[in-house]
Design a protein around this motif. Structure first.
Motif, short mmCIF file in Angstrom:
data_model
loop_
_atom_site.label_atom_id
_atom_site.label_comp_id
_atom_site.label_asym_id
_atom_site.label_seq_id
_atom_site.Cartn_x
_atom_site.Cartn_y
_atom_site.Cartn_z
N MET A 297 0.71 -1.14 -0.16
CA MET A 297 -0.16 0.11 0.13
C MET A 297 1.16 1.00 0.04
N THR A 298 0.66 2.02 -0.85
CA THR A 298 1.32 3.28 -0.94
C THR A 298 0.42 4.46 -0.79
N ILE A 299 0.47 5.17 0.13
CA ILE A 299 -0.35 6.64 0.23
C ILE A 299 0.22 7.78 -0.51
N GLY A 300 -0.35 8.42 -1.33
CA GLY A 300 -0.13 9.30 -2.08
C GLY A 300 -0.96 10.88 -1.88
N THR A 301 -0.14 11.70 -1.79
CA THR A 301 -0.69 13.20 -1.65
C THR A 301 -0.74 13.92 -2.65
N GLU A 302 -1.75 14.71 -2.79
CA GLU A 302 -1.82 15.64 -4.03
C GLU A 302 -2.25 17.13 -3.45
N THR A 303 -1.71 18.19 -3.71
CA THR A 303 -2.21 19.35 -3.30
C THR A 303 -3.39 19.87 -4.47
N LEU A 304 -4.13 20.26 -4.04
CA LEU A 304 -5.47 20.85 -4.80
C LEU A 304 -5.50 22.32 -4.81
N TYR A 305 -5.46 23.12 -5.67
CA TYR A 305 -5.68 24.42 -5.58
C TYR A 305 -7.21 24.88 -6.13
N TYR A 306 -7.80 25.75 -5.27
CA TYR A 306 -9.00 25.99 -5.93
C TYR A 306 -9.44 27.37 -5.40
N ARG A 307 -10.49 27.83 -5.91
CA ARG A 307 -10.94 29.30 -5.71
C ARG A 307 -12.48 29.10 -5.16
N GLY A 308 -12.83 30.02 -4.02
CA GLY A 308 -14.09 30.23 -3.61
C GLY A 308 -14.34 31.93 -3.38
N ASP A 309 -15.27 32.31 -4.05
CA ASP A 309 -15.65 33.88 -4.00
C ASP A 309 -14.57 34.73 -3.62
N ASP A 310 -13.44 34.66 -4.66
CA ASP A 310 -12.29 35.41 -4.90
C ASP A 310 -11.34 35.10 -3.89
N VAL A 311 -11.43 33.85 -2.95
CA VAL A 311 -10.53 33.37 -2.01
C VAL A 311 -9.65 32.46 -2.55
N ASP A 312 -8.36 32.38 -2.85
CA ASP A 312 -7.45 31.22 -3.13
C ASP A 312 -7.12 30.24 -2.03
N LEU A 313 -7.48 29.03 -2.37
CA LEU A 313 -7.59 28.25 -1.29
C LEU A 313 -6.72 26.72 -1.77
N GLU A 314 -6.33 25.90 -0.97
CA GLU A 314 -5.45 24.83 -1.26
C GLU A 314 -5.76 23.66 -0.21
N ALA A 315 -5.85 22.62 -0.64
CA ALA A 315 -6.16 21.30 0.36
C ALA A 315 -5.17 20.26 -0.06
N THR A 316 -5.20 19.41 0.74
CA THR A 316 -4.38 18.19 0.57
C THR A 316 -5.10 16.80 0.48
N LEU A 317 -5.00 16.05 -0.41
CA LEU A 317 -5.66 14.85 -0.82
C LEU A 317 -4.94 13.88 -0.32
N TYR A 318 -5.39 12.91 0.27
CA TYR A 318 -4.77 11.62 0.78
C TYR A 318 -5.45 10.50 0.22
N LEU A 319 -4.69 9.47 -0.59
CA LEU A 319 -5.50 8.29 -1.21
C LEU A 319 -4.40 7.19 -1.27
N ASP A 320 -4.89 6.11 -1.15
CA ASP A 320 -4.07 4.72 -1.26
C ASP A 320 -3.96 4.77 -2.92
N ASP A 321 -2.94 4.77 -3.27
CA ASP A 321 -2.55 4.73 -4.74
C ASP A 321 -3.36 3.76 -5.63
N ALA A 322 -3.44 2.48 -4.97
CA ALA A 322 -3.81 1.38 -5.43
C ALA A 322 -5.46 1.10 -5.54
#
Length: 111
Positions: free
Chosen positions: A1-26
């Motif tokens: 099992m390998t847990i991958g992370t991805e930084t996701l960038y998004y925008r809501g009402d003129d505010v720049d936001l980011e989140a980190t997604l954790y998933l089992d790559d398999a």
């Protein structure tokens, strides 16, 4: 099992936001998901550790951004020294926009 992370960038009402997604790559899509919210000062090691453990248990875990890099007076006692009154930095509309943007991002990411 390998847990991958991805930084996701998004925008809501003129505010720049980011989140980190954790998933089992398999694992493919269609996972149950968990939104993790940061402590008062923002995401710290405990939130990221919990996200990793949830991903290891088979969930998609998203560490959410509530503030978009804004320094809130309730998270930074020095906000007043920056010229902002203690009550002026919190923006409920921005927090609601952040929540709505995170939910849309999460739905688009793991469907």
């Amino acid at each position: 099992m390998t847990i991958g992370t991805e930084t996701l960038y998004y925008r809501g009402d003129d505010v720049d936001l980011e989140a980190t997604l954790y998933l089992d790559d398999a694992v493919g899509g269609g996972l149950a998901g968990v939104l993790l919210f940061p402590e008062a000062l923002g995401p710290g090691p405990n939130v990221y550790d919990r996200a990793r453990r949830l991903a290891e248990a088979g969930y998609a875990a998203l560490v959410c951004d509530l503030h978009g890099g804004v320094v809130h007076s309730f998270t930074n006692s020095g906000a007043g020294a920056m010229g902002m009154p203690d009550f002026a930095r919190y923006d409920a509309a921005a927090d609601r926009a952040s929540w709505n943007a995170m939910m849309a991002l999460f739905a688009d990411t793991i469907g």
